[in-house]
Design a protein around this motif. Structure first.
Motif, PDB file in Angstrom:
ATOM      1  N   THR A 284     -24.074 -25.287 -32.683  1.00  0.00           N
ATOM      2  CA  THR A 284     -24.328 -23.858 -32.772  1.00  0.00           C
ATOM      3  C   THR A 284     -24.038 -23.188 -31.438  1.00  0.00           C
ATOM      4  O   THR A 284     -24.437 -23.692 -30.393  1.00  0.00           O
ATOM      5  CB  THR A 284     -25.793 -23.593 -33.182  1.00  0.00           C
ATOM      6  N   VAL A 285     -23.348 -22.055 -31.506  1.00  0.00           N
ATOM      7  CA  VAL A 285     -23.055 -21.270 -30.311  1.00  0.00           C
ATOM      8  C   VAL A 285     -23.952 -20.029 -30.318  1.00  0.00           C
ATOM      9  O   VAL A 285     -24.742 -19.827 -31.229  1.00  0.00           O
ATOM     10  CB  VAL A 285     -21.560 -20.895 -30.241  1.00  0.00           C
ATOM     11  N   ALA A 286     -23.800 -19.201 -29.316  1.00  0.00           N
ATOM     12  CA  ALA A 286     -24.619 -18.002 -29.171  1.00  0.00           C
ATOM     13  C   ALA A 286     -24.344 -16.995 -30.285  1.00  0.00           C
ATOM     14  O   ALA A 286     -23.341 -17.088 -30.997  1.00  0.00           O
ATOM     15  CB  ALA A 286     -24.335 -17.343 -27.817  1.00  0.00           C
ATOM     16  N   LEU A 287     -25.218 -16.033 -30.404  1.00  0.00           N
ATOM     17  CA  LEU A 287     -24.995 -14.935 -31.344  1.00  0.00           C
ATOM     18  C   LEU A 287     -23.637 -14.303 -31.068  1.00  0.00           C
ATOM     19  O   LEU A 287     -23.308 -13.994 -29.919  1.00  0.00           O
ATOM     20  CB  LEU A 287     -26.083 -13.867 -31.191  1.00  0.00           C
ATOM     21  N   ASN A 288     -22.850 -14.161 -32.125  1.00  0.00           N
ATOM     22  CA  ASN A 288     -21.490 -13.602 -32.026  1.00  0.00           C
ATOM     23  C   ASN A 288     -20.596 -14.409 -31.085  1.00  0.00           C
ATOM     24  O   ASN A 288     -19.640 -13.887 -30.533  1.00  0.00           O
ATOM     25  CB  ASN A 288     -21.514 -12.135 -31.601  1.00  0.00           C
ATOM     26  N   GLY A 289     -20.887 -15.687 -30.905  1.00  0.00           N
ATOM     27  CA  GLY A 289     -20.164 -16.541 -29.960  1.00  0.00           C
ATOM     28  C   GLY A 289     -18.901 -17.164 -30.527  1.00  0.00           C
ATOM     29  O   GLY A 289     -18.649 -18.356 -30.326  1.00  0.00           O
ATOM     30  N   ALA A 290     -18.089 -16.378 -31.199  1.00  0.00           N
ATOM     31  CA  ALA A 290     -16.891 -16.900 -31.855  1.00  0.00           C
ATOM     32  C   ALA A 290     -15.910 -17.530 -30.869  1.00  0.00           C
ATOM     33  O   ALA A 290     -15.311 -18.571 -31.165  1.00  0.00           O
ATOM     34  CB  ALA A 290     -16.206 -15.786 -32.644  1.00  0.00           C
ATOM     35  N   LYS A 291     -15.745 -16.921 -29.696  1.00  0.00           N
ATOM     36  CA  LYS A 291     -14.804 -17.484 -28.723  1.00  0.00           C
ATOM     37  C   LYS A 291     -15.261 -18.879 -28.294  1.00  0.00           C
ATOM     38  O   LYS A 291     -14.454 -19.808 -28.249  1.00  0.00           O
ATOM     39  CB  LYS A 291     -14.668 -16.562 -27.505  1.00  0.00           C
ATOM     40  N   ASN A 292     -16.551 -19.042 -28.000  1.00  0.00           N
ATOM     41  CA  ASN A 292     -17.029 -20.366 -27.596  1.00  0.00           C
ATOM     42  C   ASN A 292     -16.946 -21.362 -28.744  1.00  0.00           C
ATOM     43  O   ASN A 292     -16.721 -22.553 -28.509  1.00  0.00           O
ATOM     44  CB  ASN A 292     -18.455 -20.290 -27.045  1.00  0.00           C
TER      45      ASN A 292
END
Length: 168
Positions: A115-123
């Motif tokens: 899981t990445v950060a909220l709205n973390g699409a780039k990561n």
């Protein structure tokens, strides 16, 4: 790019696209093939499960899943594939994304979702590139160069700030 695995970029709604397209841009920068789809764990559960079950045979290596609120999408995919699944919890809703973040990280043992950060699409895309680079030497070299370029850019900015601060 000989026989490189694809990345599936899945979103629960087209309203996720403005954030999710950043992941597609990162994948494109690294010459990683990808496909973007709208599949819903709640509104199209059979289609989502079928996609997840066939993804490995279809040449995918990683699945990115963006969803808000209940954020069941990544878990539904993890339940139906052995491929790595990366969840992108989306901001919005009554709890401004906290509900999506908590839902995405709370997976049962044996069915993990990175899981990445909220709205973390780039990561999420960078994580997918790292996963694929484990068995793709060319991609690993490109990732190493990206990291070196990023460090060089920071060093240049640091020198500029130090010079400006010294001149005060």
């Amino acid at each position: 790019m000989l026989n490189r695995k694809k990345v599936a970029v899945i979103m629960g709604s087209d309203s996720d696209w403005p954030v999710v397209k950043a992941a597609c841009s990162v994948l494109k920068e690294f010459d990683v093939p990808f496909e973007a789809h709208i599949l819903s764990a709640h509104r199209t559960p059979e289609a989502a499960a079928a996609f997840a079950r066939s993804a490995r045979d279809e040449g995918y290596g990683v699945i990115l899943c963006a969803a808000g609120m209940a954020a069941h999408l990544a878990g539904a995919f993890a339940a139906n594939t052995i491929l790595p699944v990366v969840g992108i919890p989306m901001k919005g809703g009554a709890m401004d994304g906290l509900d999506a973040l908590l839902a995405t990280v709370q997976m049962p043992s044996g069915f993990p979702v990175a899981t990445v950060a909220l709205n973390g699409a780039k990561n999420a895309a960078y994580l997918a590139v790292e996963m694929l680079a484990v068995s793709d030497d060319e991609l690993a070299r490109r990732l190493e160069q990206f990291r070196a370029d990023t460090a060089a850019a920071i060093a240049k900015k640091d020198a500029a700030i130090r010079a400006e601060a010294a001149a005060l």
